[in-house]
Design an enzyme around this catalytic site. Structure first.
Site, short mmCIF file in Angstrom:
data_model
loop_
_atom_site.label_atom_id
_atom_site.label_comp_id
_atom_site.label_asym_id
_atom_site.label_seq_id
_atom_site.Cartn_x
_atom_site.Cartn_y
_atom_site.Cartn_z
N SER A 160 0.84 -1.19 0.00
CA SER A 160 0.00 0.00 0.00
C SER A 160 0.88 1.24 0.00
O SER A 160 2.01 1.22 0.49
CB SER A 160 -0.89 0.00 1.25
OG SER A 160 -1.46 1.28 1.47
N TYR A 185 -1.29 -0.49 10.47
CA TYR A 185 -1.51 -0.99 9.11
C TYR A 185 -0.34 -0.60 8.21
O TYR A 185 0.19 -1.44 7.46
CB TYR A 185 -2.81 -0.42 8.55
CG TYR A 185 -3.06 -0.75 7.10
CD1 TYR A 185 -3.41 -2.04 6.71
CD2 TYR A 185 -2.93 0.23 6.11
CE1 TYR A 185 -3.63 -2.36 5.38
CE2 TYR A 185 -3.14 -0.08 4.78
CZ TYR A 185 -3.49 -1.38 4.41
OH TYR A 185 -3.70 -1.68 3.09
#
Length: 333
Positions: A160, A185
């Site tokens: 990501s 995350y």
């Protein structure tokens, strides 16, 4: 720092789809494993690779629940895999090795995103780091004999643009203090890139290459399942992912993609002949990402809808080796 983050001029764009990057590629006789291959980007990758002729094994926590999504796709089977359960990971890898099949492509795709409360697995590990990175690390090591027997294999970790907001918290990777779901995350996604870098360094001589693929931001994937639905919807509106009616806003150049466009970069890493002699790199928009060697230190999570280039801490070879060694210790504990 020397690096390999130099675009190769693939001819594809941010708007290219899985069909575009697989045009002319025949995967007949190739074996693939896709974690989370029954939902979101994983499902798109499963469909695309199977259409190209591959035999795909999907790893899922609940095979019975996953079966309807995969019905009608040829050459697909489902195996139970819980990335938070070391015994489940070992059992999945053992079943695959016992089948005697080589493994040509491993897509480490499943993940969870930003639980509001800090969640731990049975070992006391933060759940995002454990699921998104450590579970895949253990799985990949367990499947190494099958990857070697392919005599040319690829491991692709779905990452990501969030990598830029958090390096590995070496002194506290499980966020015992100062828990922030988005930072945790981001750390797990940084780990996905570092894992690909070190895997390639260690295993390239065995014909195994590693890649980290940033798909962009795709509305409708299951990553937000760990967040309350109203919170997900409010966040998507706030950062311009959906309009007031809740319809997705598609703008590939800024990172807002359809599932077919997002999965394309994952599939590109898994199959493109342009990468035959290149590994250990971060991919985005169906090419190797250039390095952003002066990232904005004040970037916020809401800014991450843009298609992000890789940043130095995500590909640092010393960090990659350090993370590998830490990960080995953690999965043995």
């Amino acid at each position: 720092m020397t690096h390999k983050q130099h675009p190769i001029g693939s001819g594809f764009t941010a708007a290219s789809t899985t069909g575009d990057v697989l045009a002319g590629i025949d995967l007949s006789g190739k074996n693939v494993i896709v974690t989370g291959g029954h939902v979101g980007l994983g499902l798109e990758a499963t469909r695309a690779l199977a259409r190209a002729g591959a035999s795909v094994t999907v790893g899922s926590r609940h095979p019975d629940r996953s079966a309807p999504a995969l019905a009608g796709i040829e050459r697909v089977e489902i195996g139970r895999l819980d990335l938070l359960d070391p015994a489940s990971i070992d059992a999945f890898a053992t079943r695959y090795l016992d089948s005697g099949r080589p493994l040509h492509i491993l897509l480490n795709n499943a993940g969870i995103m930003a639980p509001a409360e800090r969640t731990l697995d049975a070992r006391g590990y933060e759940a995002q780091f454990a699921t998104n990175h450590l579970g895949h690390f253990q799985l990949t090591l367990g499947l190494l004999p099958a990857l070697r027997s392919a005599h040319g294999a690829r491991v692709v970790n779905t990452t990501s643009g969030a990598t830029r907001i958090c390096d590995i918290r070496w002194d506290d990777p499980h966020f015992a203090t100062g828990y922030d779901g988005h930072l945790a995350y981001a750390q797990s996604k940084t780990a996905n890139v570092l894992f690909a870098v070190e895997l390639d360094r260690r295993w390239a001589e065995d014909g195994i290459h590693g890649y980290a693929a940033h798909p962009g931001v795709i509305v409708g994937t299951n990553l937000g399942n760990s967040m309350p639905a109203d919170q997900v919807q409010a966040m998507q509106r706030a950062v311009g992912l959906v309009d007031e009616s809740g319809r997705p806003i598609i703008d590939p150049g800024s990172g807002k993609k359809t599932p077919q466009q997002g999965a394309a970069t994952i599939v590109f890493g898994a199959t493109s002949p342009l990468l035959a002699d290149i590994g250990g790199v971060y991919l985005k928009d169906n090419d190797i990402s250039p390095l952003d060697d002066a990232p904005d230190p004040g970037v916020q999570a809401a800014d991450l809808i843009r298609s992000q280039n890789v940043v130095p801490h995500s590909i640092d070879p010393r960090s990659a080796q350090r993370l590998w060694e830490l990960s080995e210790q953690l999965i043995k504990a």
